[in-house]
Design a protein around this motif. Structure first.
Motif, mmCIF file in Angstrom:
data_model
loop_
_atom_site.group_PDB
_atom_site.id
_atom_site.type_symbol
_atom_site.label_atom_id
_atom_site.label_comp_id
_atom_site.label_asym_id
_atom_site.label_seq_id
_atom_site.Cartn_x
_atom_site.Cartn_y
_atom_site.Cartn_z
ATOM 1 N N ALA A 72 -4.684 25.262 -6.130
ATOM 2 C CA ALA A 72 -5.140 25.061 -4.753
ATOM 3 C C ALA A 72 -4.606 23.750 -4.179
ATOM 4 N N ARG A 75 -0.811 24.101 -3.634
ATOM 5 C CA ARG A 75 -0.504 24.879 -2.425
ATOM 6 C C ARG A 75 -0.714 24.052 -1.169
ATOM 7 N N ASN A 76 -1.810 23.305 -1.102
ATOM 8 C CA ASN A 76 -2.073 22.494 0.081
ATOM 9 C C ASN A 76 -1.013 21.418 0.274
ATOM 10 N N SER A 180 -1.787 37.214 -5.449
ATOM 11 C CA SER A 180 -1.301 36.160 -4.565
ATOM 12 C C SER A 180 0.179 36.263 -4.193
ATOM 13 N N ILE A 190 -3.552 29.223 8.339
ATOM 14 C CA ILE A 190 -4.106 28.615 7.121
ATOM 15 C C ILE A 190 -3.999 27.090 7.084
ATOM 16 N N LEU A 193 -6.931 24.847 6.455
ATOM 17 C CA LEU A 193 -7.414 24.672 5.095
ATOM 18 C C LEU A 193 -7.005 23.323 4.503
ATOM 19 N N ASP A 207 -6.597 32.318 -4.516
ATOM 20 C CA ASP A 207 -6.239 33.357 -3.559
ATOM 21 C C ASP A 207 -7.471 34.124 -3.070
ATOM 22 N N VAL A 210 -8.503 31.968 -0.079
ATOM 23 C CA VAL A 210 -7.495 31.903 0.990
ATOM 24 C C VAL A 210 -7.335 33.255 1.689
#
Length: 309
Positions: A72, A75-76, A180, A190, A193, A207, A210
C-alpha cells in the motif's frame, strides 16, 4: 504528447518472476508508458534485476526503500510521482498480455469509469497455464484457449466486451473483480487516497480497499478478455489452501485474512472520509460526501444477505 498510462510495480523478493513481469510490460503494443518500480527493501536479487532493466529501457524508474513498508505504501509512493492519466498496479510475480494497456485504455475511453478490471489466466511457478477460465475472475463465455504463455492471446481491442458496475450491482465491501494486476485506474479517482494515513492496516491485500473505494466514487467496468497472467504460488497473500476442479477452498490463514478485511473495510472507509472531510467536501461536495458514507453504511445489509442466503 503526455504519457497517458503509468504502470506501478511494487517489488518484494520476487527475483524468480520479476524478469518475466518486466518483459511483459516493456513489450506492450502501446509503447507510450511510464514504468515505476518500487523496491520494497527486497532481500534477494530483485533490485539488481530492476536496475538492469532500467539501464536498457529509459521508461523505467526505480525507487528503492531501505525498510519494508508494504504494497500500500509502495503504491502510494508511485501515485505521487506518476504522470499518467491512468494507472495500473502490476504485482511483480504476475505478467500481462501484449494488449493489456491498449485494451484497458479503450474501455476507459468508452465508459468513463473509475477503474477497469479484466479476466485473468492462472499460471504456476513454471509459467504453465492452469486455466484460462479462472474462478477468481468474472466470466461470460469459455472461449479462450492457450497451451503456454508463448501463445500470447490476440485481443480484438475495438470489439472487446465489458459490463459497467456500480454500488448497486457491486455492493461496497464485496469482491466482484479479478486480482490487483488485472486493473487500470483513473488517477483522478484514486489520488485522494494519498491522504490515507493508516496504510499499515492494509499491508496485506490493499486491493480490497482500493477497488471498493474506487467503485464507490466512480464505478468500474469488467472486461471479458483475459489480459493478465496471475501467478499462484506459496507466497500469495490470498493463496487458497486446496483447489479441486472448479472448487477453491480457503485455508485457515486465508479465511482469517478475508474475515479481517471484511470486518474493517467499512470502518476504515468511513474513518478516512471523516478525517479528510474538508478534502471530500471540496472534491465531491457535502451532499455527495454524505451519500458516500450512507452507501457504505447501507452495505451492511449486503453482509446480512450473504449470511442468510
Amino acid at each position: 504528447m503526455e504519457t497517458k498510462i503509468s504502470v506501478i510495480i511494487p517489488v518484494y523478493n520476487t527475483e524468480e518472476y520479476l524478469g518475466n513481469c518486466l518483459t511483459s510490460i516493456c513489450t506492450q503494443t502501446l509503447e507510450d508508458l511510464e514504468i515505476i518500480c518500487i523496491n520494497d527493501a527486497s532481500e534477494d536479487n530483485s533490485l539488481n534485476i530492476l536496475n538492469d532493466f532500467a539501464n536498457k529501457d529509459k521508461r523505467i524508474k526505480v525507487i528503492n526503500f531501505r525498510l519494508n513498508k508494504g504494497a500500500a505504501v509502495a503504491r502510494n509512493n508511485g501515485i505521487k510521482i506518476a504522470k499518467g492519466e491512468f494507472i495500473s498496479f502490476i504485482d511483480s510475480d504476475d505478467a500481462i498480455v501484449k494488449d493489456f494497456t491498449k485494451t484497458h485504455l479503450r474501455v476507459h475511453l468508452a465508459s468513463s469509469v473509475a477503474f477497469t478490471s479484466a479476466q485473468i489466466i492462472e499460471i504456476d511457478e513454471n509459467d504453465e497455464i492452469h486455466t484460462t477460465y479462472s474462478t477468481s475472475s468474472p466470466q461470460k463465455v469459455n472461449a479462450y484457449n492457450a497451451k503456454n504463455l508463448d501463445e500470447i492471446l490476440d485481443i480484438d481491442v475495438d470489439k472487446v466486451e465489458f459490463d459497467i458496475l456500480d454500488c448497486c450491482k457491486a455492493p461496497f465491501g464485496g469482491w466482484f473483480w479479478s486480482p490487483s494486476s488485472s486493473a487500470m485506474f483513473r488517477k483522478s479517482a484514486i489520488e485522494v487516497l494519498l491522504n490515507y494515513k493508516d496504510l499499515g492496516e492494509w499491508k496485506i491485500c490493499p486491493d480490497k480497499f482500493v477497488f471498493n473505494f474506487a467503485n464507490l466514487i466512480g464505478g468500474s467496468a469488467v472486461i471479458y478478455a483475459p489480459l493478465t497472467a496471475y501467478r499462484r504460488h506459496g507466497k500469495n497473500a490470498g493463496m487458497s489452501g486446496c483447489i479441486c476442479g472448479n472448487k477453491r477452498f480457503n485455508n485457515d490463514k486465508t479465511t482469517k485474512i478475508n474475515f479481517e478485511n471484511n470486518r474493517k473495510i467499512r470502518i476504515c472507509t468511513i474513518k478516512f472520509i471523516m478525517q479528510n472531510r474538508k478534502i471530500f467536501y471540496e472534491k465531491f461536495g457535502r451532499r455527495n460526501t454524505a451519500k458516500l458514507i450512507l452507501t457504505v453504511l447501507l452495505s451492511h445489509f449486503y453482509i446480512i444477505k450473504q449470511v442468510f442466503s
